[in-house]
Design a protein around this motif. Structure first.
Motif, PDB file in Angstrom:
ATOM      1  N   GLU A  26      -2.261   3.948   4.182  1.00 51.37           N
ATOM      2  CA  GLU A  26      -3.173   2.785   5.810  1.00 51.37           C
ATOM      3  C   GLU A  26      -1.363   3.392   6.773  1.00 51.37           C
ATOM      4  O   GLU A  26      -2.000   4.130   8.226  1.00 51.37           O
ATOM      5  N   PRO A  73      -7.924   4.483   2.371  1.00 50.59           N
ATOM      6  CA  PRO A  73      -7.260   4.124   4.164  1.00 50.59           C
ATOM      7  C   PRO A  73      -8.579   4.406   4.847  1.00 50.59           C
ATOM      8  O   PRO A  73      -8.323   3.093   5.723  1.00 50.59           O
ATOM      9  N   LEU A  77      -9.185   0.783   5.618  1.00 54.92           N
ATOM     10  CA  LEU A  77      -8.528   0.484   7.389  1.00 54.92           C
ATOM     11  C   LEU A  77      -9.217  -1.095   8.048  1.00 54.92           C
ATOM     12  O   LEU A  77      -8.893  -1.489   8.196  1.00 54.92           O
TER      13      LEU A  77
END
Length: 301
Positions: A26, A73, A77
């Protein structure tokens, strides 16, 4: 959104799992997205464009094998509140745990980027991009490679702007002095001990288990290294065996014959040990570095 609201959103990025296990997916994706805010005309980027860039970043700065989950990610995210996705409804309506495959993201040209409020705030305040990026690298990477991480995504390193710190943890300002004294002011890898008067030049105290992973400022978690060996150690070019203190280099390390020979001359060699047993690198810290930083596979012989 205000500047502090934006920075607070970035502070929530997850990087450490199970206490000290690295998960840099991330932070690296966010840095990649930050690098394009001031120049890009689109709020989001196609996974097909982001994938090769993120893959290279994870291979260079992530734990061994992390590039195989590079799409995680991009999907997950969005649960942190600063990322949004655009794509076919049949994919976007999936539950958070139903991560699309690499093929699905590619074929459907799924796009991802900062939410509109965050994107607009960043576009309106170009300096904020640099502040956010610096905070991310300060929080998630050791000082020796922060500039390399920012260079790799196309961002310049700036003076840290109030990086959030764990209020329960403060760096020991005497850590470097204690480590250098323990190793008698010389690099434990190559013996570098250049001084100007009484001042050591190019000699640093390397954390074995990174401070960002809650590695302690104890001498047994430090090794005196020249700046070159400190950097390649933090990049995972070599590890140190806990029983013999031998240095083992990665097969990924390469260069010209002369350059690689100078570095690989230490493959299999023993670390120059500190002057007292209580200063020896702790096996637990060496094991953490081998699992979370070293780039497998190791060289033979």
């Amino acid at each position: 959104m205000t500047r502090e609201e934006v920075l607070s959103a970035f502070n929530s990025i997850r990087v450490w799992t199970n206490g000290d296990r690295r998960a840099v997916h991330e932070p690296l994706l966010v840095l990649l997205a930050l690098s394009r805010v001031n120049d890009a005309t689109s709020q989001t980027m196609d996974w097909n464009d982001a994938e090769p860039l993120l893959k290279n970043l994870l291979e260079e700065f992530g734990p061994d094998g992390s590039a195989t989950t590079r799409h995680y990610p991009f999907w997950h995210l969005q649960t942190d509140g600063l990322w949004q996705l655009d794509g076919p409804p049949e994919i976007l309506k999936r539950p958070a745990g139903a991560t699309p495959t690499l093929t699905e993201l590619r074929q459907n040209h799924v796009r991802g980027g900062f939410t509109m409020p965050i994107y607009k705030a960043l576009k309106a305040d170009p300096e904020l991009v640099g502040i956010a990026a610096q905070r991310i690298v300060d929080a998630h990477f050791p000082e020796s490679i922060r500039g390399d991480v920012l260079d790799a995504v196309g961002l310049a390193q700036t003076e840290s702007m109030g990086t959030p710190k764990d209020p329960q943890r403060r760096r020991d300002p005497a850590f470097r002095a204690k480590v250098l004294l323990a190793y008698q002011y010389r690099c434990a890898v190559c013996g570098h001990d250049l001084r100007l008067g009484q001042q050591s030049i190019g000699l640093e105290a390397a954390h074995i288990k990174w401070f960002q992973a809650k590695g302690p400022d104890d001498v047994s978690n430090g090794i005196a290294m020249c700046s070159l060996h400190h950097k390649v150690f933090d990049l995972g070019a070599f590890k140190i065996l806990p029983e013999t203190y031998q240095m083992v280099f990665s097969q990924h390390l390469n260069g010209s014959e002369a350059a690689s020979h100078r570095m690989l001359a230490y493959h299999g060699a023993g670390l120059i040990l500190p002057q007292a047993r209580e200063y020896l690198p702790h096996p637990i810290n060496l094991d953490w570095h081998a699992r979370q930083v070293f780039k497998s596979p190791e060289r033979g012989g």
